[in-house]
Design an enzyme around this catalytic site. Structure first.
Site: not given
Ligand code: RIB
Length: 304
Positions: A40, A251
């Site tokens: 995240g 990511d």
């Protein structure tokens, strides 16, 4: 234009090694380093460095690491106002073994505060924001991921799911996903289709479309990425670079893709942009060594 990232925050503990240990074997590694991480947080930093206002919805523990990780996000211009400090738990950590010969890595995560990112928390925070895109992964509780995607659609955001690390997804949830970004292994695990060839990638991608996803972008490492929609099946080639560390490559790609979509680029152009972001990331150590917008623009100009 804003993006909300709902996902993990970790401290990454890296050890470089010339070879991976076998079970019950001790290997003498090389350098040790600590970096900010968590899928995240990595994706949030990636989006912010590309110039988009980015909200991080997440949790850290009430420990020293949590404080430093939130400060690090702030320094990267990520909006940290909504990050929740969970009492009595540790901030998420990852132990990463980086094979400097094969450039492969092994990662094990102790989620800690990731588990405190609840559906209620997302309901209370995300509903009050109006991001153009919502970007999430599977390092947080699955019910929270479902709630994120559901609210994402309710507030009319582009919903982007990076299904990593892979978990079973209920058939109900796919209709809330605009763009799914699995890697080859995740694509195989989600669909049960063995993915070896490009044809397999397209077939497995179509399987996800039939479940309700609108666009599948399968990342294929050095090969690039496959775009699968109802009217397009295409491989967008990767850029060739000298690889130093592939941790966080997915990511970087997810961040690049989300930013390009928010900016209204078409899917093929968005994937090319994401490929460039990932290419620059893998030339540096640390999962969060995401490139800034100017670097990506400069890099892409070389390939015009
Ligand atoms: O995708 C890379 C990330 O996975 C690392 O930063 C690690 O924290 C794990 O979450």
């Amino acid at each position: 234009m804003t993006i909300a990232v709902i996902g993990s925050i970790h401290v990454d503990f890296y050890i470089k090694t010339p070879k991976f240990p076998q079970p019950d074997e001790t290997v003498l590694g090389k350098e040790f380093a600590m970096y900010p991480g968590g899928k995240g947080a990595n994706q949030a930093v990636g989006c912010a460095r590309l110039g988009v206002r980015t909200y991080m919805l997440s949790a850290v523990g009430d420990d020293f690491f949590g404080k430093i990780m939130v400060e690090n996000l702030s320094k990267n211009n990520v909006v940290t106002d909504y990050i929740y400090v969970a009492k009595g738990v540790h901030t998420g950590v990852a132990f990463i073994i980086l094979n400097e010969v094969s450039k492969e890595n092994m990662i094990i995560v102790a989620p800690g505060a990731d588990e405190a990112i609840t559906p209620d928390y997302v309901e209370n925070t995300l509903s009050s924001l109006t991001p153009r895109a919502v970007l999430t992964q599977l390092e947080i509780p699955i019910q929270t991921v479902y709630k994120t995607l559901e609210i994402g659609k309710k507030i009319d955001a582009i919903t982007v799911l990076n299904p990593s690390p892979v978990k079973y997804l209920s058939s109900e949830i796919y209709k809330y996903v605009d763009v799914i970004i699995p890697n080859r292994v995740e694509l195989q695990q989600l669909t049960g289709i063995e993915v070896r060839t490009e044809e397999d990638v397209f077939k497995a991608g179509e399987c996800l479309l039939s479940r309700g996803v609108k666009v599948v972008v399968a990342t294929l490492g050095a090969r690039g990425a496959a775009v699968i929609t109802y009217d397009k099946k295409k491989i967008v080639e990767a850029f060739k670079v000298d690889v130093v560390d592939t941790v966080g490559a997915g990511d970087a790609f997810a961040a690049g893709l989300a930013v390009a979509l928010v900016e209204g680029r078409d899917i093929e152009e968005a994937v090319r942009f994401a490929n460039a972001v990932a290419a620059l990331k893998v030339t540096r150590m640390g999962a969060q060594s995401m490139p800034y917008r100017e670097e990506v623009e400069k890099f892409l100009k070389k390939y015009l």
